[in-house]
Design a protein around this motif. Structure first.
Motif, PDB file in Angstrom:
ATOM      1  N   ILE A 286       0.871  -1.173   0.000  1.00  0.00           N
ATOM      2  CA  ILE A 286       0.000   0.000   0.000  1.00  0.00           C
ATOM      3  C   ILE A 286       0.913   1.230   0.000  1.00  0.00           C
ATOM      4  CG2 ILE A 286      -1.812   1.245   1.236  1.00  0.00           C
ATOM      5  CD1 ILE A 286      -2.648  -1.379   2.504  1.00  0.00           C
ATOM      6  N   PRO A 287       0.670   2.179  -0.918  1.00  0.00           N
ATOM      7  CA  PRO A 287       1.558   3.352  -0.978  1.00  0.00           C
ATOM      8  C   PRO A 287       1.597   4.084   0.358  1.00  0.00           C
ATOM      9  CG  PRO A 287       0.044   3.330  -2.835  1.00  0.00           C
ATOM     10  CD  PRO A 287      -0.374   2.227  -1.935  1.00  0.00           C
ATOM     11  N   ILE A 288       2.740   4.663   0.665  1.00  0.00           N
ATOM     12  CA  ILE A 288       2.924   5.334   1.947  1.00  0.00           C
ATOM     13  C   ILE A 288       1.908   6.455   2.155  1.00  0.00           C
ATOM     14  CG2 ILE A 288       4.831   6.667   0.919  1.00  0.00           C
ATOM     15  CD1 ILE A 288       4.471   5.919   4.626  1.00  0.00           C
ATOM     16  N   LEU A 289       1.576   7.171   1.090  1.00  0.00           N
ATOM     17  CA  LEU A 289       0.624   8.271   1.239  1.00  0.00           C
ATOM     18  C   LEU A 289      -0.767   7.749   1.604  1.00  0.00           C
ATOM     19  CD1 LEU A 289       0.302  11.286   1.123  1.00  0.00           C
ATOM     20  CD2 LEU A 289      -0.075  11.146  -1.336  1.00  0.00           C
ATOM     21  N   VAL A 290      -1.157   6.612   0.985  1.00  0.00           N
ATOM     22  CA  VAL A 290      -2.454   6.016   1.307  1.00  0.00           C
ATOM     23  C   VAL A 290      -2.450   5.526   2.751  1.00  0.00           C
ATOM     24  CG1 VAL A 290      -4.084   4.193   0.700  1.00  0.00           C
ATOM     25  CG2 VAL A 290      -2.817   5.371  -1.099  1.00  0.00           C
TER      26      VAL A 290
ATOM     27  N   PHE B  44      -3.000   8.410   5.001  1.00  0.00           N
ATOM     28  CA  PHE B  44      -4.420   8.791   5.063  1.00  0.00           C
ATOM     29  C   PHE B  44      -5.212   7.811   5.920  1.00  0.00           C
ATOM     30  CE2 PHE B  44      -4.231  11.325   0.856  1.00  0.00           C
ATOM     31  CZ  PHE B  44      -3.831  12.444   1.564  1.00  0.00           C
ATOM     32  N   LEU B  45      -4.842   6.528   5.866  1.00  0.00           N
ATOM     33  CA  LEU B  45      -5.513   5.545   6.726  1.00  0.00           C
ATOM     34  C   LEU B  45      -5.307   5.925   8.189  1.00  0.00           C
ATOM     35  CD1 LEU B  45      -4.773   2.032   5.138  1.00  0.00           C
ATOM     36  CD2 LEU B  45      -6.893   3.326   5.071  1.00  0.00           C
TER      37      LEU B  45
ATOM     38  N   PHE C 194      -7.341   9.439   8.709  1.00  0.00           N
ATOM     39  CA  PHE C 194      -8.791   9.480   8.605  1.00  0.00           C
ATOM     40  C   PHE C 194      -9.467   8.258   9.203  1.00  0.00           C
ATOM     41  CE2 PHE C 194      -7.541  12.213   4.993  1.00  0.00           C
ATOM     42  CZ  PHE C 194      -8.269  13.349   5.323  1.00  0.00           C
ATOM     43  N   VAL C 195      -8.860   7.080   9.036  1.00  0.00           N
ATOM     44  CA  VAL C 195      -9.569   5.834   9.348  1.00  0.00           C
ATOM     45  C   VAL C 195      -9.281   5.357  10.775  1.00  0.00           C
ATOM     46  CG1 VAL C 195      -9.925   3.450   8.647  1.00  0.00           C
ATOM     47  CG2 VAL C 195      -9.550   5.210   6.916  1.00  0.00           C
TER      48      VAL C 195
ATOM     49  N   GLU D 223     -11.182   6.813  13.712  1.00  0.00           N
ATOM     50  CA  GLU D 223     -12.597   6.449  13.743  1.00  0.00           C
ATOM     51  C   GLU D 223     -12.773   5.035  14.279  1.00  0.00           C
ATOM     52  OE1 GLU D 223     -15.236   8.346  13.146  1.00  0.00           O
ATOM     53  OE2 GLU D 223     -13.856  10.028  12.805  1.00  0.00           O
ATOM     54  N   LEU D 224     -11.902   4.143  13.859  1.00  0.00           N
ATOM     55  CA  LEU D 224     -12.025   2.753  14.281  1.00  0.00           C
ATOM     56  C   LEU D 224     -11.542   2.553  15.715  1.00  0.00           C
ATOM     57  CD1 LEU D 224     -10.851   0.859  11.051  1.00  0.00           C
ATOM     58  CD2 LEU D 224     -13.159   1.522  11.732  1.00  0.00           C
TER      59      LEU D 224
END
Lengths: 235, 221
Positions: A74-78, A81-82, A85-86, A89-90
């Motif tokens: 998974i790209p470092i930027l993604v 964002f996880l 943003f994610v 929340e989790l």
């Protein structure tokens, strides 16, 4: 193209006693702090997962392999964002973390997958005889890794670890995406505000270069300090 | 925390995601082809005994490999309009940047590949009266390329992941597509989960393909 350089841009004030120069220096600090902490996370997780993959226990091998595949595909930027943003929340408990820690985690997890590969390869390159010798002496698995395999592995993989340390400094530049005031963020904002992009980018690029050189020097000093006489890479 | 993926209908995907996905693939393909060609030339320059060829190639590769890709993307986005006098758009700028940047990485791989071919082979070529270029083109490079195929492809997976960094200049790639829908539907959690799954699936499948190619090459040798 006639470009007139104007280096005085760095002395321009940005409010209070701060100038672009002081902002740049604090941005450099942020880059180094985030990269350094990220590397510690990566080091600990990478060694753990790398060791898991060499234990021969099928559950541990699976965890180590799954971890490595997950975080390197998974790209470092993604991933950043996880984390941004994610994850909050989790797992609401992580909302208390300052946002630079999210970058540290993202960089650390991403880089741990690469270190885990190197650790596994490093351990695999040690003759099996050492493993058996350790077990024959009555060492537990933990002791075998702690006293026999890992000290040698660390020395073997020091060169690729060094390039990972340089990579993590470079990768820390993605922190701009969540507004951490590190060097890339500085470069983008200062360029926009002053329109002296070339001067700003030149200095920032130079500082990234310098950071890489510092890591390199540190690593070769370390290599000399810990080398085992008559062993891998010893001169 | 309730996850709701129902906003991801085919219409949304085809409008926002597909466009970005295609650009990411396009960027990867162009940068791979351009980067390998340019990288091969750089590798040959670096291995040359003439200093005026090897030194510039060495400086080029070292410089690009020691600064972050995001900075390189920003540099080109700033410099291209200054040199050409017109703005080219983020997508076009990204195509040039990635080709030039990846060339540095591919050149290191090709250099290792060229060095993996035994010197006798090139000498045999010279003995047959081949020129340097013929020798490289017909004897050394095909083998170097084949020896290094798995590494070149692994680098391409890294390249595909790196295309997400065009976020810095706002080019519309796969990640940007998810960024847009996360804002349009105010569903960042779901959008980025799906983005991560998609990137993972693509990169993981590619890495499995690379592994099988690696095995095939090993058998042939």
């Amino acid at each position: 193209m006639n470009y007139v350089f104007d280096w005085s841009v760095f002395l321009k004030g940005i409010g209070g006693k701060e100038t672009y120069l002081t902002w740049l220096l604090s941005a450099w600090q942020w880059t180094l702090i985030v990269a350094f902490l990220g590397f510690i996370v990566a080091f600990v997780l990478g060694f753990t997962m790398g060791v898991f993959r060499t234990t021969g226990n099928k559950y541990l091998v699976f965890i180590g392999t799954a971890w490595t595949e997950l975080f390197r595909n998974i790209p470092i930027l993604v991933q950043l964002f996880l984390w941004y943003f994610v994850v909050p929340e989790l797992f609401p408990i992580t909302k208390a973390l300052p946002s630079f820690m999210l970058v540290v985690m993202a960089l650390g997890f991403f880089t741990s997958s690469r270190i885990s590969e190197q650790v596994r390869a490093g351990i695999d390159s040690i003759p099996t005889g050492q493993r058996y010798a350790a077990l024959a002496l009555g060492l537990t698995s933990f002791q075998m890794y702690r006293y026999v395999l890992l000290p040698v592995t660390f020395r073997i993989i020091l060169p690729p670890l060094t390039s990972e340390a340089m990579n993590i400094i470079k990768n820390s530049s993605v922190a701009f995406a969540i507004g951490i005031a590190e060097m890339t963020m500085f470069a983008m904002q200062a360029q926009e505000e002053t329109s002296r992009g070339i001067e700003i980018y030149l200095v920032v690029t130079g500082l990234y270069f310098l950071s890489a050189i510092i890591v390199n020097i540190f690593s070769s000093l370390l290599e000399k300090a810990i080398q085992i006489p008559n062993f891998v890479g010893a001169k | 925390m309730n996850l709701d993926f129902s906003f991801l209908t085919w219409d949304v995907v085809s409008v926002f995601i597909l466009k970005g996905l295609l650009f990411s693939f396009y960027l990867t393909a162009i940068a791979m082809i351009g980067g390998i060609m340019m990288g091969t030339v750089l590798a040959l320059m670096r291995l040359s005994s003439k200093n005026w060829l090897s030194v510039p190639a060495y400086l080029y590769v070292t410089l690009l490999r020691s600064i972050p890709l995001v900075m390189v993307i920003l540099w080109f986005f700033l410099l291209i309009p200054l040199f050409t006098g017109k703005t080219l758009g983020a997508e076009y700028s990204a195509l040039i940047t990635f080709t030039v940047f990846e060339a540095a990485y591919y050149s290191e791989i090709m250099r290792a590949g060229i060095q993996s071919v035994k010197k006798d082979q090139a000498n045999a070529g010279y003995a047959l009266g081949m020129t340097y270029l013929q020798c490289m083109w017909y004897i050394v490079l095909p083998q170097a390329f084949r020896n290094m195929l798995p590494v070149l492809l692994t680098q391409t997976i890294v390249l595909f992941q790196d295309t997400s960094l065009v976020y810095a200049i706002g080019a519309y790639d796969l990640l940007k597509g998810f960024d847009v829908i996360s804002k349009n539907f105010n569903r960042p959690v779901e959008a980025y989960i799906v983005a991560a799954i998609l990137y993972f699936t693509i990169c993981f499948s590619l890495s499995l393909i690379v592994k099988s190619i690696q095995k095939k090459i090993q058998i042939i040798r």
